[in-house]
Design a protein around this motif. Structure first.
Motif, PDB file in Angstrom:
ATOM      1  N   THR A  25     -16.631   5.593 -10.884  1.00  0.00           N
ATOM      2  CA  THR A  25     -15.545   5.141 -11.749  1.00  0.00           C
ATOM      3  C   THR A  25     -14.549   6.292 -11.887  1.00  0.00           C
ATOM      4  O   THR A  25     -14.747   7.361 -11.295  1.00  0.00           O
ATOM      5  CB  THR A  25     -16.081   4.744 -13.138  1.00  0.00           C
ATOM      6  OG1 THR A  25     -16.421   5.928 -13.861  1.00  0.00           O
ATOM      7  CG2 THR A  25     -17.292   3.828 -13.033  1.00  0.00           C
ATOM      8  N   GLY A  68     -17.876   1.002  -6.266  1.00  0.00           N
ATOM      9  CA  GLY A  68     -16.754   1.854  -6.612  1.00  0.00           C
ATOM     10  C   GLY A  68     -15.817   2.012  -5.450  1.00  0.00           C
ATOM     11  O   GLY A  68     -16.138   1.632  -4.317  1.00  0.00           O
ATOM     12  N   LEU A 104     -23.360   0.086 -12.509  1.00  0.00           N
ATOM     13  CA  LEU A 104     -23.367  -0.955 -13.532  1.00  0.00           C
ATOM     14  C   LEU A 104     -24.716  -0.986 -14.252  1.00  0.00           C
ATOM     15  O   LEU A 104     -24.785  -1.206 -15.466  1.00  0.00           O
ATOM     16  CB  LEU A 104     -23.061  -2.313 -12.911  1.00  0.00           C
ATOM     17  CG  LEU A 104     -21.751  -2.415 -12.111  1.00  0.00           C
ATOM     18  CD1 LEU A 104     -21.567  -3.840 -11.601  1.00  0.00           C
ATOM     19  CD2 LEU A 104     -20.556  -1.974 -12.935  1.00  0.00           C
ATOM     20  N   ILE A 117     -24.709   1.788 -16.851  1.00  0.00           N
ATOM     21  CA  ILE A 117     -23.971   1.428 -18.065  1.00  0.00           C
ATOM     22  C   ILE A 117     -24.820   0.501 -18.921  1.00  0.00           C
ATOM     23  O   ILE A 117     -24.938   0.681 -20.141  1.00  0.00           O
ATOM     24  CB  ILE A 117     -22.637   0.768 -17.695  1.00  0.00           C
ATOM     25  CG1 ILE A 117     -21.698   1.794 -17.035  1.00  0.00           C
ATOM     26  CG2 ILE A 117     -21.963   0.170 -18.941  1.00  0.00           C
ATOM     27  CD1 ILE A 117     -20.413   1.206 -16.506  1.00  0.00           C
ATOM     28  N   THR A 173     -16.342  -2.961 -14.424  1.00  0.00           N
ATOM     29  CA  THR A 173     -15.566  -1.748 -14.177  1.00  0.00           C
ATOM     30  C   THR A 173     -14.400  -2.068 -13.252  1.00  0.00           C
ATOM     31  O   THR A 173     -14.339  -3.143 -12.657  1.00  0.00           O
ATOM     32  CB  THR A 173     -16.444  -0.639 -13.558  1.00  0.00           C
ATOM     33  OG1 THR A 173     -16.998  -1.103 -12.322  1.00  0.00           O
ATOM     34  CG2 THR A 173     -17.575  -0.240 -14.505  1.00  0.00           C
ATOM     35  N   ASP A 174     -13.489  -1.131 -13.143  1.00  0.00           N
ATOM     36  CA  ASP A 174     -12.236  -1.361 -12.423  1.00  0.00           C
ATOM     37  C   ASP A 174     -12.448  -1.307 -10.914  1.00  0.00           C
ATOM     38  O   ASP A 174     -12.880  -0.286 -10.372  1.00  0.00           O
ATOM     39  CB  ASP A 174     -11.215  -0.302 -12.845  1.00  0.00           C
ATOM     40  CG  ASP A 174      -9.824  -0.588 -12.319  1.00  0.00           C
ATOM     41  OD1 ASP A 174      -9.613  -1.638 -11.684  1.00  0.00           O
ATOM     42  OD2 ASP A 174      -8.931   0.253 -12.548  1.00  0.00           O
ATOM     43  N   TRP A 185     -18.548  -6.476 -11.392  1.00  0.00           N
ATOM     44  CA  TRP A 185     -19.256  -6.940 -12.576  1.00  0.00           C
ATOM     45  C   TRP A 185     -20.681  -7.385 -12.244  1.00  0.00           C
ATOM     46  O   TRP A 185     -21.005  -7.708 -11.113  1.00  0.00           O
ATOM     47  CB  TRP A 185     -18.501  -8.083 -13.254  1.00  0.00           C
ATOM     48  CG  TRP A 185     -18.448  -9.367 -12.476  1.00  0.00           C
ATOM     49  CD1 TRP A 185     -17.558  -9.694 -11.500  1.00  0.00           C
ATOM     50  CD2 TRP A 185     -19.335 -10.484 -12.601  1.00  0.00           C
ATOM     51  NE1 TRP A 185     -17.826 -10.955 -11.009  1.00  0.00           N
ATOM     52  CE2 TRP A 185     -18.897 -11.462 -11.668  1.00  0.00           C
ATOM     53  CE3 TRP A 185     -20.430 -10.768 -13.414  1.00  0.00           C
ATOM     54  CZ2 TRP A 185     -19.537 -12.698 -11.532  1.00  0.00           C
ATOM     55  CZ3 TRP A 185     -21.072 -11.998 -13.280  1.00  0.00           C
ATOM     56  CH2 TRP A 185     -20.617 -12.944 -12.345  1.00  0.00           C
ATOM     57  N   GLY A 230     -18.379  -1.254 -20.198  1.00  0.00           N
ATOM     58  CA  GLY A 230     -17.654  -0.795 -19.026  1.00  0.00           C
ATOM     59  C   GLY A 230     -16.176  -0.669 -19.333  1.00  0.00           C
ATOM     60  O   GLY A 230     -15.666  -1.192 -20.322  1.00  0.00           O
ATOM     61  N   GLU A 231     -15.457   0.022 -18.472  1.00  0.00           N
ATOM     62  CA  GLU A 231     -14.051   0.331 -18.743  1.00  0.00           C
ATOM     63  C   GLU A 231     -13.159  -0.903 -18.806  1.00  0.00           C
ATOM     64  O   GLU A 231     -12.076  -0.860 -19.381  1.00  0.00           O
ATOM     65  CB  GLU A 231     -13.516   1.298 -17.683  1.00  0.00           C
ATOM     66  CG  GLU A 231     -13.581   0.730 -16.275  1.00  0.00           C
ATOM     67  CD  GLU A 231     -13.249   1.778 -15.234  1.00  0.00           C
ATOM     68  OE1 GLU A 231     -12.218   2.450 -15.375  1.00  0.00           O
ATOM     69  OE2 GLU A 231     -14.026   1.905 -14.275  1.00  0.00           O
ATOM     70  N   GLY A 266     -18.386   3.164 -21.659  1.00  0.00           N
ATOM     71  CA  GLY A 266     -17.385   2.666 -20.730  1.00  0.00           C
ATOM     72  C   GLY A 266     -17.636   3.076 -19.301  1.00  0.00           C
ATOM     73  O   GLY A 266     -17.094   2.476 -18.375  1.00  0.00           O
ATOM     74  N   HIS A 267     -18.457   4.105 -19.115  1.00  0.00           N
ATOM     75  CA  HIS A 267     -18.745   4.629 -17.776  1.00  0.00           C
ATOM     76  C   HIS A 267     -20.220   5.012 -17.693  1.00  0.00           C
ATOM     77  O   HIS A 267     -20.871   5.214 -18.727  1.00  0.00           O
ATOM     78  CB  HIS A 267     -17.878   5.865 -17.475  1.00  0.00           C
ATOM     79  CG  HIS A 267     -16.419   5.626 -17.649  1.00  0.00           C
ATOM     80  ND1 HIS A 267     -15.770   5.860 -18.842  1.00  0.00           N
ATOM     81  CD2 HIS A 267     -15.487   5.154 -16.796  1.00  0.00           C
ATOM     82  CE1 HIS A 267     -14.492   5.557 -18.709  1.00  0.00           C
ATOM     83  NE2 HIS A 267     -14.297   5.119 -17.482  1.00  0.00           N
TER      84      HIS A 267
END
Length: 217
Positions: free
Chosen positions: A10, A71, A100, A103, A117-118, A126, A161-162, A175-176
């Motif tokens: 991330t 990622g 994931l 987290i 996450t992004d 996800w 997650g972010e 978040g990470h």
């Protein structure tokens, strides 16, 4: 047992040292910097600082845990290559862990959980986890608008997650991936799995095809 934990899956550049004692994990030191462009630059200095703060030497470490994604290509490679090099140099087992899962392991909720996450390109990585933090589905990569229909059947009430704030669910930390989460999500009693990064997408760069013929024979 001392475990180095690294993650670059991330925007967070994460390094930590975790002690396992009587079945519980305790963080001895950690460094986290949110900078998606500095994984390669900051990860090793972060680890050096962590070992110095904890007052331990690399020779005392028993294992390494590293986030294996999902990622982005460049960032994820930085962490996995660093972990592989350390494992080779120190003759230590290196355990890849889904970020994931890490987290989810530290999420502050007791019910079913969505971790997101992004993934860039207006998409998210996800997965859904049960109350026992076992993964029920995923990891996947999709646009956020396409995810709720898939998670409805799992009774999810919270997200971590972010990108957690996109789903209209209760947002919980972290978040990470954290060093403790990475270690708790790893099966350190089993032989390490292959160090294979989980990108979930094909790379943008592709090998060039044959040259086009521009003249008649």
């Amino acid at each position: 047992m001392l475990v180095i934990a690294l993650d670059t899956s991330t925007p967070a550049v994460t390094a930590g040292l975790v002690a396992l004692e009587d079945g519980s994990a305790r963080s001895l030191a950690e460094r986290v910097t949110l900078n998606p462009r500095a994984h390669g630059e900051l990860l090793t200095p972060h680890l050096t600082d962590v070992m110095a703060e904890a007052g331990r030497e690399l020779a005392e470490v028993d294992a390494i845990v590293v986030g294996s994604g999902p990622g982005p290509f460049t960032g994820l490679r930085a962490g996995m290559v660093t972990a592989a090099a350390l494992g080779h140099a120190l003759d230590l087992p290196v355990h890849p862990v889904c970020g994931l899962d890490a987290i989810a392991a530290r999420a502050a909720t007791g019910g079913p959980l969505l971790v997101a996450t992004d993934a860039r390109r207006k998409e998210v990585y996800w997965a859904v986890y049960g109350a026992d933090r076992a993964r029920l589905t995923g990891p996947h990569v999709q646009r956020p608008a396409d995810v709720p229909a898939e998670i409805a059947g799992y009774g999810v009430t919270a997200a971590a997650g972010e990108m957690a704030g996109l789903f209209g669910l209760d947002v919980v930390e972290p978040g990470h991936p954290t060093p403790l989460g990475l270690v708790e999500a790893a099966d350190l009693d089993a032989p390490p799995q292959p160090l294979v990064p989980h990108y979930l997408r094909r790379p943008d760069a592709e090998a060039p095809g044959p040259r086009k013929q521009v003249t008649a024979r």
